[in-house]
Design a protein around this motif. Structure first.
Motif, mmCIF file in Angstrom:
data_model
loop_
_atom_site.group_PDB
_atom_site.id
_atom_site.type_symbol
_atom_site.label_atom_id
_atom_site.label_comp_id
_atom_site.label_asym_id
_atom_site.label_seq_id
_atom_site.Cartn_x
_atom_site.Cartn_y
_atom_site.Cartn_z
ATOM 1 N N VAL A 4 -0.777 32.686 -10.527
ATOM 2 C CA VAL A 4 -0.350 33.807 -9.780
ATOM 3 C C VAL A 4 -0.497 33.900 -8.215
ATOM 4 C CG1 VAL A 4 -1.595 36.119 -9.666
ATOM 5 C CG2 VAL A 4 -1.809 34.898 -11.791
ATOM 6 N N GLY A 5 -0.954 33.960 -7.615
ATOM 7 C CA GLY A 5 -0.448 34.005 -5.916
ATOM 8 C C GLY A 5 0.825 34.054 -5.724
ATOM 9 N N GLN A 6 1.112 32.956 -5.995
ATOM 10 C CA GLN A 6 2.716 32.543 -5.753
ATOM 11 C C GLN A 6 3.279 33.692 -6.232
ATOM 12 O OE1 GLN A 6 3.896 28.577 -7.699
ATOM 13 N NE2 GLN A 6 3.076 27.406 -5.449
ATOM 14 N N GLY A 9 2.769 36.481 -4.702
ATOM 15 C CA GLY A 9 3.921 36.692 -2.484
ATOM 16 C C GLY A 9 4.683 37.148 -3.524
ATOM 17 N N ALA A 10 5.515 36.877 -4.593
ATOM 18 C CA ALA A 10 7.293 37.250 -4.381
ATOM 19 C C ALA A 10 7.560 38.669 -5.221
ATOM 20 C CB ALA A 10 7.885 35.641 -5.231
ATOM 21 N N GLY A 11 5.894 39.442 -4.972
ATOM 22 C CA GLY A 11 5.877 40.518 -6.489
ATOM 23 C C GLY A 11 6.254 40.298 -7.467
ATOM 24 N N GLN A 12 6.602 39.520 -7.989
ATOM 25 C CA GLN A 12 6.539 39.132 -9.614
ATOM 26 C C GLN A 12 5.718 39.607 -10.672
ATOM 27 O OE1 GLN A 12 9.758 38.159 -10.548
ATOM 28 N NE2 GLN A 12 10.315 38.743 -8.964
ATOM 29 N N TYR A 13 4.842 40.656 -10.302
ATOM 30 C CA TYR A 13 4.260 41.168 -11.559
ATOM 31 C C TYR A 13 4.047 41.116 -13.265
ATOM 32 C CZ TYR A 13 3.783 43.006 -6.297
ATOM 33 O OH TYR A 13 2.932 43.669 -5.885
ATOM 34 N N GLN A 14 5.720 41.406 -13.379
ATOM 35 C CA GLN A 14 5.506 41.366 -15.420
ATOM 36 C C GLN A 14 5.583 39.696 -15.084
ATOM 37 O OE1 GLN A 14 5.517 43.530 -16.962
ATOM 38 N NE2 GLN A 14 5.666 42.188 -18.490
ATOM 39 N N ARG A 15 5.971 38.466 -14.526
ATOM 40 C CA ARG A 15 6.381 37.668 -14.554
ATOM 41 C C ARG A 15 4.166 36.746 -14.489
ATOM 42 N NH1 ARG A 15 9.052 32.527 -11.885
ATOM 43 N NH2 ARG A 15 8.798 31.051 -13.175
ATOM 44 N N ILE A 16 3.667 37.523 -14.083
ATOM 45 C CA ILE A 16 2.148 37.020 -13.837
ATOM 46 C C ILE A 16 1.582 37.835 -14.810
ATOM 47 C CG2 ILE A 16 0.105 37.739 -13.047
ATOM 48 C CD1 ILE A 16 1.534 37.972 -10.385
ATOM 49 N N ARG A 17 2.219 38.806 -15.432
ATOM 50 C CA ARG A 17 1.817 39.681 -16.739
ATOM 51 C C ARG A 17 1.959 38.659 -17.657
ATOM 52 N NH1 ARG A 17 3.392 44.198 -14.447
ATOM 53 N NH2 ARG A 17 2.030 45.269 -13.877
ATOM 54 N N GLN A 18 2.677 37.792 -18.074
ATOM 55 C CA GLN A 18 3.239 37.627 -18.965
ATOM 56 C C GLN A 18 2.409 36.021 -18.935
ATOM 57 O OE1 GLN A 18 5.285 38.738 -21.632
ATOM 58 N NE2 GLN A 18 4.937 36.381 -22.542
ATOM 59 N N CYS A 86 -4.991 37.163 -7.471
ATOM 60 C CA CYS A 86 -4.334 38.596 -6.390
ATOM 61 C C CYS A 86 -5.560 38.254 -5.329
ATOM 62 C CB CYS A 86 -4.851 38.990 -7.643
ATOM 63 S SG CYS A 86 -4.098 39.243 -9.134
ATOM 64 N N GLY A 87 -6.212 37.383 -5.428
ATOM 65 C CA GLY A 87 -6.584 37.414 -4.312
ATOM 66 C C GLY A 87 -7.903 38.210 -3.552
ATOM 67 N N ARG A 88 -8.500 38.354 -4.518
ATOM 68 C CA ARG A 88 -10.210 39.274 -5.362
ATOM 69 C C ARG A 88 -10.712 37.738 -5.543
ATOM 70 N NH1 ARG A 88 -10.148 45.051 -4.952
ATOM 71 N NH2 ARG A 88 -7.757 45.463 -5.501
ATOM 72 N N ASN A 89 -11.839 37.667 -4.291
ATOM 73 C CA ASN A 89 -12.588 36.474 -4.423
ATOM 74 C C ASN A 89 -14.527 36.930 -4.828
ATOM 75 O OD1 ASN A 89 -10.864 34.252 -4.326
ATOM 76 N ND2 ASN A 89 -10.417 34.169 -2.558
ATOM 77 N N LYS A 146 -4.343 48.377 -9.234
ATOM 78 C CA LYS A 146 -4.106 48.651 -7.703
ATOM 79 C C LYS A 146 -3.925 46.661 -7.392
ATOM 80 C CE LYS A 146 -7.961 50.581 -5.610
ATOM 81 N NZ LYS A 146 -8.706 50.860 -5.463
ATOM 82 N N LEU A 147 -3.864 45.698 -8.334
ATOM 83 C CA LEU A 147 -3.898 44.070 -9.264
ATOM 84 C C LEU A 147 -2.268 43.955 -8.495
ATOM 85 C CD1 LEU A 147 -6.934 42.813 -10.689
ATOM 86 C CD2 LEU A 147 -6.052 42.434 -7.879
ATOM 87 N N LEU A 148 -1.969 44.010 -9.573
ATOM 88 C CA LEU A 148 -0.657 44.636 -10.643
ATOM 89 C C LEU A 148 0.268 45.655 -10.608
ATOM 90 C CD1 LEU A 148 -1.674 41.432 -13.446
ATOM 91 C CD2 LEU A 148 -0.467 41.302 -10.870
ATOM 92 N N PRO A 149 0.856 46.377 -9.846
ATOM 93 C CA PRO A 149 1.362 47.725 -9.945
ATOM 94 C C PRO A 149 2.816 47.510 -10.827
ATOM 95 C CG PRO A 149 2.224 46.986 -7.699
ATOM 96 C CD PRO A 149 1.031 46.061 -8.294
ATOM 97 N N ARG A 150 3.319 48.045 -11.608
ATOM 98 C CA ARG A 150 4.174 47.863 -12.157
ATOM 99 C C ARG A 150 5.322 48.886 -11.103
ATOM 100 N NH1 ARG A 150 3.473 46.526 -17.233
ATOM 101 N NH2 ARG A 150 1.652 47.477 -18.182
#
Length: 154
Positions: A4-6, A9-18, A86-89, A146-150
């Motif tokens: 998720v962090g990588q 950082g790359a702005g790949q929000y859809q990849r995170i969701r998947q 996502c940096g939320r600890n 805020k975490l994963l904008p579309r």
């Protein structure tokens, strides 16, 4: 967390969701299969740790309560890893403490006062897992935009 962090950082929000969906599917599949095996062979699983029949009986009772709800723990861990990636600890950690410690202790205090049996200890764990998962889901729903904008929201 790393995945998720990588991708964050790359702005790949859809990849995170998947990735989170795929991870949840794999975790649920593995957890459900292993839970069925453990449930079916509780006596053998417990006897690995002790040959004493009383210990085996208590262990069987405990596993038969907890095993069907291991999937809740798997989802909880995936959601925690996603939020941390996502940096939320802070808030996930606090919600975990509230759910895993606070809810469990309150549950035990109430149920042991009401009916003093060892089975309350078996049930306190799945209750704590579910409470923590619920708290994390609510938190995630509040902060997800805020975490994963579309892409259309950027």
């Amino acid at each position: 967390t790393t995945y998720v962090g990588q991708n964050l950082g790359a702005g790949q929000y859809q990849r995170i969701r998947q990735g989170v969906k795929s991870c949840a599917a794999v975790a649920l599949g593995i957890t459900l299969v292993l839970s069925v095996v453990i449930f079916a062979f509780t006596e053998q699983c417990v006897s690995v740790f002790s040959p004493v029949s009383e210990v085996i009986d208590v262990g069987k009772d405990m596993l038969r309560v907890m095993t069907p709800l291991f999937w809740v723990m798997a989802l909880r861990e995936i959601l925690l890893g996603t939020l941390r990636g996502c940096g939320r600890n802070f808030f996930p950690t606090m919600l975990s403490l509230i759910g895993m410690v606070g809810v469990r202790q309150v549950f035990l205090a109430v149920t042991m006062h009401w009916h003093f049996v060892v089975e309350n200890i078996y049930y306190c764990y799945p209750v704590a897992w579910a409470a923590t998962l619920l708290l994390l889901v609510v938190y995630y729903l509040i902060v997800r935009k805020k975490l994963l904008p579309r892409k259309e929201e950027l």
